[in-house]
Scaffold this motif. Structure first.
Motif, PDB file in Angstrom:
ATOM      1  N   UNK A 125       0.839  -1.197   0.000  1.00  8.67           N
ATOM      2  CA  UNK A 125       0.000   0.000   0.000  1.00  8.67           C
ATOM      3  C   UNK A 125       0.870   1.242   0.000  1.00  8.67           C
ATOM      4  N   UNK A 126       0.270   2.297  -0.518  1.00 11.92           N
ATOM      5  CA  UNK A 126       0.971   3.575  -0.576  1.00 11.92           C
ATOM      6  C   UNK A 126       0.002   4.676  -0.209  1.00 11.92           C
ATOM      7  N   UNK A 127       0.311   5.339   0.893  1.00 12.69           N
ATOM      8  CA  UNK A 127      -0.488   6.481   1.332  1.00 12.69           C
ATOM      9  C   UNK A 127       0.085   7.748   0.706  1.00 12.69           C
ATOM     10  N   UNK A 128      -0.721   8.797   0.597  1.00 13.78           N
ATOM     11  CA  UNK A 128      -0.236  10.053   0.001  1.00 13.78           C
ATOM     12  C   UNK A 128       1.011  10.565   0.714  1.00 13.78           C
ATOM     13  N   UNK A 129       2.044  10.865  -0.060  1.00 12.97           N
ATOM     14  CA  UNK A 129       3.267  11.409   0.500  1.00 12.97           C
ATOM     15  C   UNK A 129       4.179  10.403   1.164  1.00 12.97           C
ATOM     16  N   UNK A 130       3.816   9.127   1.070  1.00 13.74           N
ATOM     17  CA  UNK A 130       4.622   8.095   1.712  1.00 13.74           C
ATOM     18  C   UNK A 130       5.091   7.074   0.680  1.00 13.74           C
ATOM     19  N   UNK A 131       6.104   6.318   1.071  1.00  7.66           N
ATOM     20  CA  UNK A 131       6.594   5.265   0.196  1.00  7.66           C
ATOM     21  C   UNK A 131       5.670   4.046   0.249  1.00  7.66           C
ATOM     22  N   UNK A 132       5.723   3.285  -0.819  1.00  5.74           N
ATOM     23  CA  UNK A 132       4.952   2.047  -0.843  1.00  5.74           C
ATOM     24  C   UNK A 132       5.523   1.098   0.202  1.00  5.74           C
ATOM     25  N   UNK A 133       4.631   0.432   0.930  1.00  4.11           N
ATOM     26  CA  UNK A 133       5.067  -0.464   1.987  1.00  4.11           C
ATOM     27  C   UNK A 133       4.372  -1.811   1.873  1.00  4.11           C
TER      28      UNK A 133
END
Length: 120
Positions: A37-45
């Motif tokens: 998953x990838x949240x806005x402004x964050x790296x995919x995890x």
């Protein structure tokens, strides 16, 4: 091979969703399937992975709330998400690691992503 993720949507905190990921064609082998998953402004995890033998691995943030499963016969992947929290809001992607044909190398195949929004 194309992967199609589905099942995302808007849900209230504490609610549930079930994501699915289906392959458009057959593959010679799929070793590992996973959800990211990838949240806005964050790296995919990484969220969770499952091997062809059924061994699973979860991110600490989702342990006890999410369950990953797969149907090997259908090359389909699932993610049951319970007790959802606002911090689970993200675009969820599926990934298959495997071989398209016996003579092709092992490769990562990504789905297009499905939006999950947890909000009241």
């Amino acid at each position: 091979v194309q992967l199609q993720a589905s099942g995302g949507g808007l849900v209230q905190p504490g609610g549930s969703l079930k994501l699915s990921c289906a392959a458009s064609g057959s593959m010679f082998s799929v070793n590992v399937m996973g959800w990211y998953r990838q949240a806005p402004g964050k790296q995919r995890e990484l969220v969770a992975t499952i091997t062809s033998g059924g061994s699973t691995n979860y991110a600490d943030s989702v342990k006890g709330r999410f369950t990953i499963s797969r149907d090997n016969a259908k090359n389909t992947l699932y993610l049951q998400m319970n007790s959802l929290k606002p911090e689970d809001t993200a675009v969820y992607y599926c990934k298959y690691t495997g071989q398209f044909r016996y003579y092709t190398p092992v490769y990562d195949y990504w789905g297009q992503g499905t939006q999950v929004t947890v909000s009241s």
